[in-house]
Design a protein around this motif. Structure first.
Motif, short mmCIF file in Angstrom:
data_model
loop_
_atom_site.label_atom_id
_atom_site.label_comp_id
_atom_site.label_asym_id
_atom_site.label_seq_id
_atom_site.Cartn_x
_atom_site.Cartn_y
_atom_site.Cartn_z
N ASP A 117 0.82 -1.06 -0.09
CA ASP A 117 0.01 0.04 -0.12
C ASP A 117 0.86 1.24 -0.07
OD1 ASP A 117 -2.52 -1.07 -0.28
OD2 ASP A 117 -3.15 -0.34 1.78
N ASP A 274 -7.18 0.44 6.52
CA ASP A 274 -7.81 -0.67 5.43
C ASP A 274 -8.80 -1.19 6.00
OD1 ASP A 274 -6.85 -0.90 2.80
OD2 ASP A 274 -4.85 -1.13 3.88
N ALA A 445 -4.52 3.11 1.64
CA ALA A 445 -5.67 3.08 2.35
C ALA A 445 -6.39 4.22 2.74
CB ALA A 445 -5.38 2.51 3.91
#
Length: 542
Positions: A117, A274, A445
């Motif tokens: 991410d 997330d 996220a």
């Protein structure tokens, strides 16, 4: 290049990464792909079936078929591997050369080098990131810029790697005409080049596993570990993996996930940003789950508090680490008052975590390491808190899925979501997955929360606290205004802002939001689809 039979690269290796994509390394990836990819795809299909059930109103629950695993007190996970006994502060970030050196030298106990991410999976980032980690393990990494040299300290942090999630492909490597899994690509290259060397140095191949939604996905990882270890003739059980609990379905299967990874498990982590994204996405069909501004969705709201308490109890019951979440603050220069307010938030967050029983925490910037260390040194005298069993905790399935979050939807909150989504997506397409936004180091996220909140507010015609109905037409001028601002930011390509804006405006009009923006935007990266960031650009050969 000499490639194994049935293997095709859509793009040449970047300069400096040729030996990472060696014949033998790719042959190793081909074994993993041919053994496990069909199972991976079946598990992704299972995610869709579960989502369909949720859309029809079937609630998530603790699985009745695995009740015996949860009630059986006789099993526990593997003991901590060398270097993972004390993880009180972990720093995270992408794998560019300077970041790797600074993170390893930061004073944190461990460094989670991220291919997921906080990384934009450009070909250079992915392949050269592997080269950087190989050099770091062998203590040959260095870097120079503007006359300043960066080298490893005598005692760098212990290294952990986060490969991409099961859902992401690596479309620049085709095996038998199909793209290899991004998870297997990242794991396989790192393991092939470094596992034996790490073990020789008294450490081991350690991983963070993201985005899982079912314990059978953990079983797949466990089988990958066993085969990979066998293929290279290494000692079984030498791998350790910490699983991020960052999806709503996984919160109901924490013990099962640990059980599947038993001999390879080193705990669970509260992947909290997330998790908020997943909470909204999984309950997308239910108006009762509409949230207020994302700044109101704190760690103390009921569903977040329940998930944290259950995670700590679960990990300590099975004698593994219960890792806390990320503090994304970064130092605010030239404003001491604002900086002190930001650091006070970090201290309060870390104090909450250590008092709750966490065994360690995450930070995104080296300047936060000492703050977090001081708090955990004061509150955690031993190497961990496995003895804090939290037997007082009783968490029900309804508490985990409780959508009640006090707060309001404000016009500023709407605008902040638009700005964050555009800023991050444009930077990501440009090759940067770790982006400073409003003095926070954000990864995918945050953009995902912003994206699904905007969709959710439009879907259910939510109102701001000033009475304005949120709809695609309401958002159109905001997108235009914020896009103009984002395009002026340093390092941002206006063509990429345009792509991001068109994508986000399509998302808020969709019947359902896409599963992941990273999947959607991959076609704008070199060697995948559109080269150069323009929708009319040259197509890479596939």
């Amino acid at each position: 290049m000499s490639l194994p039979t049935g293997v095709h690269l859509t793009i040449a290796p970047p300069k400096g990464g040729e030996d990472i994509l060696s014949h033998d390394a790719i042959e190793f990836l081909a074994v993993l792909h041919r053994t496990f990819d069909n199972r991976r795809l079946e598990l992704l299909e299972n995610r869709k079936k579960i989502q369909d059930d949720l859309d029809r109103g079937k609630p998530l629950t603790f699985l009745p078929e695995t009740a015996e695993i949860r009630s059986n007190l006789a099993w526990s996970c593997a003991p901590p591997a060398p270097g993972l006994e004390d993880r009180r502060v972990e720093i995270t970030g992408p794998t560019d050369r300077k970041m790797v050196i600074n993170a390893l030298n930061s004073g944190a106990k461990t460094f989670m080098a991220d291919f997921e991410d906080s990384n934009s999976p450009t070909w250079s980032n992915i392949v050269l990131g592997q080269a950087n980690l190989r050099d770091a393990i062998r203590r040959t990494i260095d870097f120079e810029i503007s006359g300043k040299q960066y080298k490893l300290s005598e005692k760098p942090a212990v290294l952990l790697i986060r490969p991409r999630g099961w859902h992401l492909p690596e479309p620049r490597l085709l095996i038998d005409g199909k793209p290899v899994s991004g998870s297997l690509f990242d794991f396989g290259l790192y393991f092939f080049h470094n596992a034996a060397e790490l073990l020789k140095r008294g450490s081991g191949p350690y991983f963070y596993l993201p985005k899982m939604e079912h314990h059978l996905e953990a079983r797949l990882w466990n089988d990958v570990f066993c085969l990979a270890t066998s293929q290279l003739g290494l000692r079984q059980g030498s791998i350790r993996a910490t699983v991020l609990i960052e999806t709503l379905p996984a919160a109901f299967q924490m013990e099962e996930i640990l059980y599947e990874l038993k001999e390879h498990s080193s705990g669970l982590n509260c992947g909290r940003w997330d998790y908020i994204f997943s909470f909204i996405k999984k309950q997308r069909a239910h108006k009762a789950c509409v949230f207020p501004d994302r700044t109101d969705v704190t760690m103390t709201v009921p569903f977040m508090d329940a998930y944290v308490r259950l995670l700590i109890q679960t990990c300590h019951k099975r004698k593994v680490a219960a890792m806390g979440g990320m503090s994304a603050q970064i130092p605010i220069k030239n404003d001491s008052a604002a900086n002190e307010r930001a650091m006070a938030k970090v201290r309060a967050d870390k104090e909450r975590e250590v008092k709750a029983g966490h065994d360690g925490t995450w930070v995104a910037h080296p300047a936060l390491v000492k703050i977090a260390l001081d708090i955990f040194n004061e509150g955690m005298k031993g190497p961990n808190q496995y003895h804090v069993r939290r037997e007082d905790v009783v968490v029900t399935d309804k508490q985990i899925a409780d959508p009640k979050v006090p707060g309001k939807i404000t016009e500023q909150g709407v605008r902040d979501n638009v700005s964050a989504a555009l800023s991050y997506c444009a930077a990501w397409i440009s090759g940067n997955g770790c982006v400073p936004i409003n003095h926070l180091m954000e990864d995918a996220a945050t953009a995902e929360i912003a994206r699904v909140q905007l969709w959710q507010w439009c879907k259910y015609s939510s109102k701001t606290d000033s009475g304005k109905i949120i709809s695609p037409s309401y958002l159109t001028p905001i997108f235009s205004e914020e896009a103009s601002k984002v395009a002026q930011l340093p390092g941002i390509d206006s063509a990429h802002v345009k792509i991001a804006s068109e994508y986000m405006q399509g998302q808020v009009k969709a019947h359902w939001p896409s599963d992941f923006l990273t999947s959607d935007l991959m076609l704008h990266l070199e060697g995948v689809g559109v080269v150069g960031g323009s929708s009319g650009g040259k197509k890479a050969a596939l």
